[in-house]
Write an enzyme that holds these catalytic residues in place. Sequence first.
Site, mmCIF file in Angstrom:
data_model
loop_
_atom_site.group_PDB
_atom_site.id
_atom_site.type_symbol
_atom_site.label_atom_id
_atom_site.label_comp_id
_atom_site.label_asym_id
_atom_site.label_seq_id
_atom_site.Cartn_x
_atom_site.Cartn_y
_atom_site.Cartn_z
ATOM 1 N N TYR A 100 -140.396 15.107 23.661
ATOM 2 C CA TYR A 100 -139.353 14.122 23.341
ATOM 3 C C TYR A 100 -139.807 13.207 22.203
ATOM 4 O O TYR A 100 -139.076 12.999 21.228
ATOM 5 C CB TYR A 100 -139.013 13.307 24.591
ATOM 6 C CG TYR A 100 -137.889 12.328 24.386
ATOM 7 C CD1 TYR A 100 -136.566 12.760 24.405
ATOM 8 C CD2 TYR A 100 -138.141 10.977 24.171
ATOM 9 C CE1 TYR A 100 -135.523 11.865 24.221
ATOM 10 C CE2 TYR A 100 -137.103 10.075 23.988
ATOM 11 C CZ TYR A 100 -135.800 10.521 24.017
ATOM 12 O OH TYR A 100 -134.775 9.628 23.827
ATOM 13 N N LYS A 104 -138.070 12.877 18.376
ATOM 14 C CA LYS A 104 -137.529 11.618 17.868
ATOM 15 C C LYS A 104 -138.279 11.145 16.621
ATOM 16 O O LYS A 104 -137.665 10.567 15.715
ATOM 17 C CB LYS A 104 -137.539 10.552 18.967
ATOM 18 C CG LYS A 104 -136.580 10.869 20.123
ATOM 19 C CD LYS A 104 -135.133 11.065 19.648
ATOM 20 C CE LYS A 104 -134.166 11.217 20.806
ATOM 21 N NZ LYS A 104 -132.761 11.301 20.371
#
EC number: 1.1.1.162
Length: 195
Positions: A100, A104
């Site tokens: 994750y 990002k």
Amino acid sequence: QCPGIEPLCLDLADWDATEAAVSAAGPFELLVNNAGVAMLQPFLEVTRDALQRTFDVNLHAVLHVSQIVARQMIAQGVPGAIVNVSSQASKRAVRDHAVYCSTKSALDMLSQVMAMELGPHKIRVNTVNPTVVMTDMGRANWSDPQKSAAMISRIPLGKFAEVDVVVNSILFLLRDKSAMTTGTSLMVDGGFLVS
């Protein structure tokens, strides 16, 4: 609440279906890329499926949808604004968030390159980088009181974000009031990064 908006339900990992649906939905002046997944696994246990799915949704889909929309904006000769929803996790490591955090961070850099290349066409591109937001996904991943307490203790304002706070930040970046803002990451993290 917004009768002029017609939602499209798509699997953004399916590039052909996305291309057909989004191309037919224009013309566009504004775009918010908000789709995201968080498949949390310790680094040593990250699976190929989690890696692929998370990159497909959190990065690849943003690039693809933004290409479709930006091409239409350029063809119409209209200025526009794109806001990509990133995360505080793009700026600081979070346990069990290896994939994750990576998606990002990549999204922040993609957004900066987009801002550079689309700026001459009068298209602004920014990110909003919130802390944990109390969406269904946020509640699912942060419902353990011990886990959430540890994160909240690192946020000077002492709480996670509500959806409307993030929406208001997105609206600011879409409006003309931010006409000279592009290539920027707007932190909506309650001070997480300064702690």
